[in-house]
Design a protein around this motif. Structure first.
Motif, mmCIF file in Angstrom:
data_model
loop_
_atom_site.group_PDB
_atom_site.id
_atom_site.type_symbol
_atom_site.label_atom_id
_atom_site.label_comp_id
_atom_site.label_asym_id
_atom_site.label_seq_id
_atom_site.Cartn_x
_atom_site.Cartn_y
_atom_site.Cartn_z
ATOM 1 N N ALA A 284 0.867 -1.181 0.000
ATOM 2 C CA ALA A 284 0.000 0.000 0.000
ATOM 3 C C ALA A 284 0.899 1.225 0.000
ATOM 4 O O ALA A 284 1.929 1.245 0.670
ATOM 5 N N GLY A 285 0.520 2.226 -0.764
ATOM 6 C CA GLY A 285 1.371 3.400 -0.834
ATOM 7 C C GLY A 285 0.726 4.504 -1.651
ATOM 8 O O GLY A 285 -0.450 4.442 -2.001
ATOM 9 N N ARG A 286 1.535 5.518 -1.977
ATOM 10 C CA ARG A 286 1.039 6.653 -2.750
ATOM 11 C C ARG A 286 2.188 7.255 -3.545
ATOM 12 O O ARG A 286 3.364 7.109 -3.189
ATOM 13 N N LEU A 287 1.836 7.929 -4.638
ATOM 14 C CA LEU A 287 2.809 8.609 -5.474
ATOM 15 C C LEU A 287 2.933 10.060 -5.026
ATOM 16 O O LEU A 287 1.934 10.776 -4.928
ATOM 17 N N VAL A 288 4.172 10.480 -4.757
ATOM 18 C CA VAL A 288 4.448 11.836 -4.303
ATOM 19 C C VAL A 288 5.373 12.496 -5.317
ATOM 20 O O VAL A 288 6.403 11.932 -5.702
ATOM 21 N N GLN A 289 5.019 13.694 -5.739
ATOM 22 C CA GLN A 289 5.794 14.391 -6.756
ATOM 23 C C GLN A 289 7.131 14.859 -6.191
ATOM 24 O O GLN A 289 7.207 15.385 -5.082
ATOM 25 N N GLU A 290 8.198 14.643 -6.964
ATOM 26 C CA GLU A 290 9.526 15.087 -6.554
ATOM 27 C C GLU A 290 9.603 16.608 -6.583
ATOM 28 O O GLU A 290 9.025 17.269 -7.452
#
Length: 718
Positions: A284-290
């Motif tokens: 489980a996770g999420r995409l975070v913008q660099e």
């Protein structure tokens, strides 16, 4: 090993230590035992040990309490200490899947009084650029008597998504072993030797020089046994009366790879890998913008301020070798309603090629431009792929060709007939993407006005086509290979579906319906055989974009999906390792996603963070670290070049903690003394010992021979 009385021969004892609440890297191991006392020792990394006791019998019991245990080191026959290459370490401690280390000791006879067998470990808290991993081979077998040579092969396919580099290997058998070796098996069935060693010599890790393992390669470990003196069948088992067949290959890569091969044929099987373990995708996770201060590719091309150094519509992005990525963009040209004409919109209206360099190589961590070419060659670039030799493949829907380029921009091969659309063996109609197999076989998506994927030999000879039975493919927009499962995946964009075809028969094996997420624009291979799909629901309010993880073990099922924030008109994606600044803990997976907006298209980077984690908050702007330079330093060190300014001086060594000392590993860690030298980078190094603890002996269970029926996977290794 803490005090624990054994009453039988062949005792297997385990003890564990809890690592400090710090992200650490294991960079060296010194064994502390003798062959006369100990048959072998293994060091395991565990999320949690199988027992809370100081010492427990692990002959018939597990070493780790949960799935995802990993062998980090093995020793037998008075082998020497081992040191990992510069810049490489096993990631352990806080933020990794290894919170405990477990030492397993197999005593040949009863344990002698005063035995202090164990290991001294060297760890560092420095952010090393590369992760160590392990391929492990073991199998069940039996050896007939009176055979001067009996071979036990164990074969698996390397299902990683990036190359891995072997730097040390260890073999293990008991008395009958003559030789243990690893071969690569080519597509034509031929074998090429990777390494070979006698198991009767010291069984530590033998250094080798960066053996390259490529995704899709079939690797076979073989043990050669001599049973000439035996009168009965010898079975695989855990005592010295039985036999074992083990080969361990330590390797480094940007993301760690741990794989166990027991002969089932593929490491993508759930029983052979932990897909959510080190180097894998989070459950489980999420995409975070660099953040922009850490990722600085060329800025978007703006018509009101045209510049040849800016990125136009980012049509393609692909992971390249040695810390680089390749980007295919359209410069100042935009694909709009006026770009094509004809009954199938198959003929481009532009009369001249794009004047800018549209094929660009970037540093994958910083976005710095490393190389570029392609001016005057493209009419409407579409997608790009990088093969295992580093060559760059592109498609051009304007000229209807697929082209192979050297990294320097030399044209090596062209498929299709330039500026002539068609549907026969020598023509494409707006081809979309190329996938390249290990042996050079080519698979070309074709395309916007055809409904097929065309297969060619490495030399460009037509071999056949992949088509849907009974219906047309509605724009096969992206293609990706998984050679371990012998499968070709095809994104049917306009039907919002992904299809899997057999590479051997070209027959359809199954379909994933992603209508919930929208048209499928791109596919990418991920860790441990994963296949990711980029879906953009362009007709839904808000036009949401998702990266969808396909369940390869259950065709049609979806394992998970992550929403992509702040992206517009996504067209292609690449899977890479997260940047070096995030390598302190378990290095996450990152995605690059290219946009094809009419104006202001960006190449975005996203970090896939496990649930509950966040990007570190840094004071001020930290210096960008070049991925390319990290590769140069590690590869240079492997061939003896002095390319790094990082030096470590260890002045103190952790003493072995004696009986009654319960200070624990945290205090041991703090006892190391370090000094910084001029023009050096100071990194923290700790030498830790698995220590002896006092306490009354625990009850010793009766030991029994372990048969195939109830040997755990961990008991197949030594």
């Amino acid at each position: 090993m803490p005090e624990y009385k054994t009453e039988h021969e062949e005792a297997y004892l385990c003890t564990s230590v809890l690592l400090p609440d710090d992200p650490l890297k294991l960079i060296g191991v010194e064994p502390l035992s003798k062959q006369e006392v100990v048959h072998h020792m293994l060091l395991f990394g565990c999320a949690k040990p199988a027992s809370s006791e100081k010492v427990w019998d692990c002959h018939t019991h597990s070493v780790c309490a949960e799935a995802g245990s990993h062998v980090l080191y093995g020793w037998a026959k008075n082998a020497d200490a081992m040191h990992l290459p510069p810049g490489v370490g096993f990631r352990v401690g806080q933020g990794t899947g290894t919170r405990h280390l477990v030492l397993q000791v197999h005593y040949t006879h009863t344990r002698p009084p005063g035995d202090q067998s164990g290991m001294r470990l060297k760890l560092t808290d420095a952010a090393l650029p590369f992760s160590a991993g392990m391929m492990m081979y073991a199998s069940y077998f039996q050896i007939p008597p009176q055979k001067p040579s009996h071979l036990v092969p164990t074969k698996c396919c390397y299902a990683g998504f990036e190359p891995a580099y072997g730097f040390a290997y260890r073999v293990h058998t008991h008395a009958l072993g003559r030789s243990v070796y690893m071969d690569r098996i080519e597509k034509d069935g031929s074998h090429s030797r990777v390494c070979e060693h006698s198991p009767q010599l010291p069984q530590g890790f033998t250094p080798v020089s960066n053996i390259t393992f490529l995704p899709g390669q079939v690797l076979e470990a073989t043990c050669d046994f001599d049973s000439s003196e035996r009168t009965e069948v010898t079975h695989a088992g855990s005592t010295h009366h039985h036999e074992m067949c083990n080969l361990y290959m330590m390797m480094w890569s940007e993301l760690p790879v741990f794989m166990t091969c027991s002969g089932q044929g593929t490491w993508s099987d759930a029983a052979s890998v932990d897909p959510h373990g080190p180097g894998g995708l989070p459950a489980a996770g999420r995409l975070v913008q660099e953040a922009p201060q850490h990722w600085g590719p060329p800025p978007p091309y703006m018509p009101e301020r045209p510049s040849a150094s800016h990125l136009g519509q980012v049509a393609g992005v692909a992971k390249g070798p040695a810390g680089s990525v390749w980007v295919l963009h359209r410069g100042g040209r935009v694909w709009d309603a006026t770009s094509f004409e004809g009954p199938a919109l198959e003929r481009i209206t532009y009369k001249e090629p794009i004047g800018e360099n549209v094929v660009i190589q970037l540093d994958q961590d910083t976005g710095e431009v490393l190389a570029q070419f392609g001016a005057g060659e493209f009419y409407m670039p579409h997608m790009t792929t990088v093969d295992n030799s580093g060559n760059v493949w592109t498609t051009d829907v304007g000229t209807h060709v697929a082209t192979k380029w050297s990294p320097a921009g030399k044209k090596l091969l062209e498929l299709g007939t330039p500026l002539e659309p068609g549907s026969d063996r020598t023509h494409f109609c707006k081809p979309t993407q190329v996938a390249v197999a290990l042996d050079g076989t080519l698979y070309v998506g074709d395309g916007y006005c055809n409904s097929r994927v065309v297969e060619f030999s490495a030399e460009g000879e037509w071999r056949g086509e992949f088509v849907l039975p009974g219906e047309a493919l509605r724009n096969p927009h992206s293609v990706v290979l998984q050679e371990c499962s012998r499968a070709l995946y095809v994104a049917e964009r306009e039907a919002s579906r992904v299809h899997r075809f057999s590479l051997d028969t070209r027959q359809l094996e199954g379909t994933w319906d992603l209508a919930e997420y929208g048209p499928v624009y791109a596919l990418a291979a991920g860790p441990y055989g994963a296949v990711l799909a980029l879906s953009w629901n362009r007709d839904k309010e808000g036009q949401p974009t998702h990266v969808v993880l396909l369940n390869d073990n259950q065709v049609g099922k979806i394992t998970g999906a992550w929403s992509v924030p702040d992206v517009q008109a996504p067209h292609d994606m690449a899977v890479i390792a997260a940047p070096m600044r995030l390598a302190g803990k378990e290095r996450p997976v990152a995605l690059l996603i290219g946009e094809t907006r009419p104006s202001g298209s960006r190449l975005q980077k996203y970090i896939l963070l496990p649930e509950g984690e966040a990007l570190p908050v840094e004071a001020g702007e930290s210096q960008q670290v070049s991925a390319r330079q990290q590769w140069r330093e590690v590869l240079g060190a492997a061939v003896g070049e002095s390319t790094t300014t990082t030096r470590v001086t260890l002045l103190g060594e952790v003493r072995r903690l004696g009986a009654g000392n319960g200070a624990g590993i945290g205090n041991a860690f703090s006892q190391v003394l370090l000094v910084g030298l001029p023009l050096t980078v100071l990194v923290g190094v700790a030498a830790l010992a698995l220590w002896s603890l006092s306490g009354p002996p625990l009850p010793q269970a009766d030991l029994k021979l372990v048969s195939k029926a109830h040997m755990s996977p961990q008991q197949r290794f030594a």
